[in-house]
Design a protein around this motif. Structure first.
Motif, PDB file in Angstrom:
ATOM      1  N   SER A  47      27.077  31.618  46.636  1.00 48.39           N
ATOM      2  CA  SER A  47      27.102  32.941  47.262  1.00 48.39           C
ATOM      3  C   SER A  47      28.426  33.251  47.953  1.00 48.39           C
ATOM      4  O   SER A  47      28.611  34.342  48.468  1.00 48.39           O
ATOM      5  CB  SER A  47      25.974  33.051  48.284  1.00 48.39           C
ATOM      6  N   SER A  48      29.359  32.326  47.929  1.00 46.17           N
ATOM      7  CA  SER A  48      30.634  32.522  48.610  1.00 46.17           C
ATOM      8  C   SER A  48      31.469  33.584  47.912  1.00 46.17           C
ATOM      9  O   SER A  48      31.617  33.584  46.690  1.00 46.17           O
ATOM     10  CB  SER A  48      31.420  31.208  48.638  1.00 46.17           C
ATOM     11  N   PRO A  49      32.056  34.476  48.683  1.00 48.08           N
ATOM     12  CA  PRO A  49      32.927  35.488  48.091  1.00 48.08           C
ATOM     13  C   PRO A  49      34.349  34.963  47.841  1.00 48.08           C
ATOM     14  O   PRO A  49      35.192  35.689  47.324  1.00 48.08           O
ATOM     15  CB  PRO A  49      32.946  36.594  49.152  1.00 48.08           C
ATOM     16  N   ALA A  50      34.592  33.731  48.201  1.00 47.58           N
ATOM     17  CA  ALA A  50      35.932  33.164  48.038  1.00 47.58           C
ATOM     18  C   ALA A  50      36.309  33.097  46.562  1.00 47.58           C
ATOM     19  O   ALA A  50      35.476  32.828  45.701  1.00 47.58           O
ATOM     20  CB  ALA A  50      35.998  31.765  48.641  1.00 47.58           C
ATOM     21  N   GLU A  51      37.569  33.364  46.289  1.00 46.89           N
ATOM     22  CA  GLU A  51      38.079  33.315  44.926  1.00 46.89           C
ATOM     23  C   GLU A  51      39.335  32.464  44.898  1.00 46.89           C
ATOM     24  O   GLU A  51      40.105  32.450  45.843  1.00 46.89           O
ATOM     25  CB  GLU A  51      38.414  34.720  44.421  1.00 46.89           C
ATOM     26  N   VAL A  52      39.509  31.793  43.794  1.00 48.52           N
ATOM     27  CA  VAL A  52      40.712  30.995  43.599  1.00 48.52           C
ATOM     28  C   VAL A  52      41.748  31.902  42.965  1.00 48.52           C
ATOM     29  O   VAL A  52      41.466  32.576  41.974  1.00 48.52           O
ATOM     30  CB  VAL A  52      40.426  29.777  42.687  1.00 48.52           C
ATOM     31  N   GLY A  53      42.921  31.917  43.558  1.00 41.97           N
ATOM     32  CA  GLY A  53      43.981  32.772  43.041  1.00 41.97           C
ATOM     33  C   GLY A  53      44.577  32.208  41.766  1.00 41.97           C
ATOM     34  O   GLY A  53      44.179  31.167  41.247  1.00 41.97           O
ATOM     35  N   LYS A  54      45.564  32.929  41.280  1.00 48.59           N
ATOM     36  CA  LYS A  54      46.242  32.511  40.060  1.00 48.59           C
ATOM     37  C   LYS A  54      46.962  31.193  40.315  1.00 48.59           C
ATOM     38  O   LYS A  54      47.592  30.992  41.355  1.00 48.59           O
ATOM     39  CB  LYS A  54      47.254  33.589  39.651  1.00 48.59           C
TER      40      LYS A  54
END
Length: 76
Positions: A58-65
């Protein structure tokens, strides 16, 4: 409640009986308590693992490029 038969070395059983008597309990109660504690700890760990998985899903965290190369990690 189910019964369980255990094979325990005579000297170990004798020592544990003395310990149980000193604590005002029985070997049976000590074994039951120990097994209950193990089950509770395992249940607690399983709930914690499940909670971590829920949080990660459920985490909104995203891994960047990814802008680095593997060899960059080892540069000194």
């Amino acid at each position: 409640m189910k019964n369980l038969t255990l094979a325990i070395e005579d000297d170990v059983l004798e020592s544990v009986r003395k310990i149980a008597a000193n604590r005002g309990t029985t070997v049976n109660a000590m074994v039951r308590e120990h097994l209950s504690r193990i089950a509770a700890e395992e249940d607690k760990a399983a709930r914690a693992r499940e909670r971590l998985l829920e949080l990660s899903r459920s985490s909104p965290a995203e891994v960047g490029k990814i802008t680095w190369k593997r060899d960059d990690l080892y540069e000194r």
